[in-house]
Design a protein around this motif. Structure first.
Motif, mmCIF file in Angstrom:
data_model
loop_
_atom_site.group_PDB
_atom_site.id
_atom_site.type_symbol
_atom_site.label_atom_id
_atom_site.label_comp_id
_atom_site.label_asym_id
_atom_site.label_seq_id
_atom_site.Cartn_x
_atom_site.Cartn_y
_atom_site.Cartn_z
ATOM 1 N N ASP A 1 -15.109 -14.818 -8.634
ATOM 2 C CA ASP A 1 -15.466 -15.728 -9.478
ATOM 3 C C ASP A 1 -14.639 -15.635 -10.965
ATOM 4 O OD1 ASP A 1 -16.858 -14.007 -10.939
ATOM 5 O OD2 ASP A 1 -18.931 -15.038 -10.370
ATOM 6 N N GLY A 2 -14.066 -14.348 -11.105
ATOM 7 C CA GLY A 2 -13.190 -14.174 -12.335
ATOM 8 C C GLY A 2 -14.370 -13.903 -13.610
ATOM 9 N N GLU A 3 -15.449 -13.834 -13.447
ATOM 10 C CA GLU A 3 -16.348 -13.842 -14.493
ATOM 11 C C GLU A 3 -17.001 -12.361 -14.948
ATOM 12 O OE1 GLU A 3 -17.916 -16.370 -16.372
ATOM 13 O OE2 GLU A 3 -16.347 -17.660 -15.484
ATOM 14 N N GLY A 4 -16.464 -11.333 -14.322
ATOM 15 C CA GLY A 4 -16.706 -9.861 -14.435
ATOM 16 C C GLY A 4 -16.386 -9.141 -13.294
ATOM 17 N N PHE A 5 -17.340 -8.187 -13.252
ATOM 18 C CA PHE A 5 -16.790 -7.068 -12.204
ATOM 19 C C PHE A 5 -18.088 -6.929 -11.229
ATOM 20 C CE2 PHE A 5 -14.412 -5.811 -15.899
ATOM 21 C CZ PHE A 5 -13.278 -5.629 -15.194
ATOM 22 N N GLY A 6 -17.881 -6.663 -9.803
ATOM 23 C CA GLY A 6 -18.935 -6.389 -9.073
ATOM 24 C C GLY A 6 -18.749 -5.164 -8.040
ATOM 25 N N LEU A 7 -19.783 -4.743 -7.607
ATOM 26 C CA LEU A 7 -19.823 -3.348 -6.683
ATOM 27 C C LEU A 7 -19.833 -3.724 -5.422
ATOM 28 C CD1 LEU A 7 -22.898 -1.633 -8.560
ATOM 29 C CD2 LEU A 7 -19.982 -1.521 -8.851
ATOM 30 N N ASP A 8 -19.278 -2.792 -4.629
ATOM 31 C CA ASP A 8 -19.079 -2.888 -3.133
ATOM 32 C C ASP A 8 -19.911 -1.572 -2.743
ATOM 33 O OD1 ASP A 8 -17.774 -4.166 -0.352
ATOM 34 O OD2 ASP A 8 -17.401 -1.973 -0.481
ATOM 35 N N VAL A 9 -20.740 -1.479 -1.704
ATOM 36 C CA VAL A 9 -21.189 -0.598 -1.333
ATOM 37 C C VAL A 9 -21.475 -0.303 0.181
ATOM 38 C CG1 VAL A 9 -23.633 0.955 -1.201
ATOM 39 C CG2 VAL A 9 -22.976 -0.377 -3.155
ATOM 40 N N ALA A 10 -21.133 0.909 0.738
ATOM 41 C CA ALA A 10 -21.103 1.616 2.216
ATOM 42 C C ALA A 10 -22.251 2.564 2.235
ATOM 43 C CB ALA A 10 -19.719 1.621 2.690
ATOM 44 N N LEU A 11 -22.981 2.455 3.038
ATOM 45 C CA LEU A 11 -23.995 3.701 3.263
ATOM 46 C C LEU A 11 -23.731 4.028 4.744
ATOM 47 C CD1 LEU A 11 -27.419 2.026 1.975
ATOM 48 C CD2 LEU A 11 -25.790 3.441 0.823
ATOM 49 N N ALA A 12 -23.810 5.511 5.017
ATOM 50 C CA ALA A 12 -23.563 5.751 6.275
ATOM 51 C C ALA A 12 -24.621 7.176 6.395
ATOM 52 C CB ALA A 12 -22.114 6.578 6.516
ATOM 53 N N ALA A 13 -25.347 7.056 7.401
ATOM 54 C CA ALA A 13 -26.467 8.241 7.747
ATOM 55 C C ALA A 13 -25.848 9.236 8.807
ATOM 56 C CB ALA A 13 -27.871 7.326 7.889
ATOM 57 N N HIS A 14 -26.127 10.241 8.667
ATOM 58 C CA HIS A 14 -25.876 11.298 9.553
ATOM 59 C C HIS A 14 -27.157 11.996 9.855
ATOM 60 C CE1 HIS A 14 -24.018 14.577 11.796
ATOM 61 N NE2 HIS A 14 -24.823 15.597 10.989
ATOM 62 N N THR B 1 -27.963 13.637 6.127
ATOM 63 C CA THR B 1 -27.605 13.253 4.953
ATOM 64 C C THR B 1 -27.503 11.548 4.982
ATOM 65 O OG1 THR B 1 -25.211 13.518 5.835
ATOM 66 C CG2 THR B 1 -26.406 15.174 4.716
ATOM 67 N N VAL B 2 -27.127 11.021 3.739
ATOM 68 C CA VAL B 2 -26.768 9.747 3.635
ATOM 69 C C VAL B 2 -25.591 9.961 2.630
ATOM 70 C CG1 VAL B 2 -27.201 7.351 2.663
ATOM 71 C CG2 VAL B 2 -28.864 8.639 4.078
ATOM 72 N N THR B 3 -24.699 9.218 3.011
ATOM 73 C CA THR B 3 -23.287 9.116 1.873
ATOM 74 C C THR B 3 -23.277 7.591 1.587
ATOM 75 O OG1 THR B 3 -22.158 10.771 3.301
ATOM 76 C CG2 THR B 3 -20.756 9.453 1.925
ATOM 77 N N ALA B 4 -23.320 7.377 0.212
ATOM 78 C CA ALA B 4 -23.089 6.106 -0.499
ATOM 79 C C ALA B 4 -21.656 6.065 -0.935
ATOM 80 C CB ALA B 4 -24.233 5.812 -1.428
ATOM 81 N N THR B 5 -20.792 5.201 -0.482
ATOM 82 C CA THR B 5 -19.351 4.789 -0.986
ATOM 83 C C THR B 5 -19.620 3.689 -1.865
ATOM 84 O OG1 THR B 5 -18.559 5.992 0.615
ATOM 85 C CG2 THR B 5 -17.187 4.421 -0.750
ATOM 86 N N VAL B 6 -19.319 3.803 -3.156
ATOM 87 C CA VAL B 6 -19.466 2.628 -4.232
ATOM 88 C C VAL B 6 -18.102 2.316 -4.774
ATOM 89 C CG1 VAL B 6 -20.367 1.864 -6.556
ATOM 90 C CG2 VAL B 6 -21.979 3.324 -4.794
ATOM 91 N N GLY B 7 -17.679 1.192 -4.561
ATOM 92 C CA GLY B 7 -16.593 0.581 -5.196
ATOM 93 C C GLY B 7 -16.734 -0.318 -6.424
ATOM 94 N N ILE B 8 -15.891 -0.459 -7.193
ATOM 95 C CA ILE B 8 -15.952 -1.268 -8.169
ATOM 96 C C ILE B 8 -14.505 -2.025 -8.301
ATOM 97 C CG2 ILE B 8 -15.367 0.224 -10.270
ATOM 98 C CD1 ILE B 8 -17.222 -1.414 -12.148
ATOM 99 N N GLY B 9 -14.969 -3.457 -8.501
ATOM 100 C CA GLY B 9 -13.483 -4.086 -8.840
ATOM 101 C C GLY B 9 -13.793 -5.622 -9.416
ATOM 102 N N PRO B 10 -12.931 -6.547 -9.666
ATOM 103 C CA PRO B 10 -13.014 -7.727 -10.525
ATOM 104 C C PRO B 10 -13.784 -8.858 -9.211
ATOM 105 C CG PRO B 10 -10.766 -7.436 -10.244
ATOM 106 C CD PRO B 10 -11.483 -6.154 -9.560
ATOM 107 N N ARG B 11 -14.800 -9.543 -9.693
ATOM 108 C CA ARG B 11 -15.536 -10.564 -8.786
ATOM 109 C C ARG B 11 -14.636 -11.472 -8.658
ATOM 110 N NH1 ARG B 11 -20.245 -10.677 -12.678
ATOM 111 N NH2 ARG B 11 -19.556 -12.996 -12.768
#
Length: 140
Positions: free
Chosen positions: A90-103, A78-88
């Motif tokens: 730079d204050g110009e918008g939003f960004g994503l944060d991703v962590a991948l974990a393989a089993h 399996t691969v688990t992708a954890t995706v988060g969203i929050g303000p960047r």
């Protein structure tokens, strides 16, 4: 880049609405999470869809690089992708944060580490997140 496959999806209503592929094979109700100021509840959101797509694509890339090395990836990997969203920052918008974990059962840690490093090079989602993505914008 030579395009081997292409698909189209249309969204209506933004984060609280619907999205579906034009060929009718996939459709989803969209609901903005409460954490982002929406109603929450049933439905999915773009981060969930991105996480599912990235996880599936990365596992495919992992199997691809393993195959080239004559290493069998078990069916229950399996691969688990954890995706988060929050303000960047730079204050110009939003960004994503991703962590991948393989089993990957039945393979030693060093082998899996080597394979996921190679998969991170091969996977188009990983490439796009590291190097940017060619996006053409327009009006229909």
């Amino acid at each position: 880049m030579k395009i081997l496959y292409s698909t189209e999806a249309v969204a209506t209503g933004g984060r609280t609405g619907i999205a579906a592929t034009k060929d009718g094979t996939f459709g989803v109700d969209l609901t903005t999470p409460k954490e982002l100021g929406g109603p929450g509840g049933p439905g999915n959101n773009p981060e969930q869809l991105f996480a599912a797509g990235y996880a599936a694509c990365f596992l495919g890339a992992l199997k691809f690089v393993a195959g080239k090395r004559k290493i069998r990836i078990p069916d229950d990997a399996t691969v688990t992708a954890t995706v988060g969203i929050g303000p960047r920052d730079d204050g110009e918008g939003f960004g994503l944060d991703v962590a991948l974990a393989a089993h990957v059962p039945d393979l030693d840690r060093e082998t899996v580490d080597d394979l996921i490093a190679a998969a991170h090079v091969v996977c188009p989602y990983s490439h796009a997140t590291r190097h940017g993505l060619n996006v053409r914008i327009g009006v229909v």
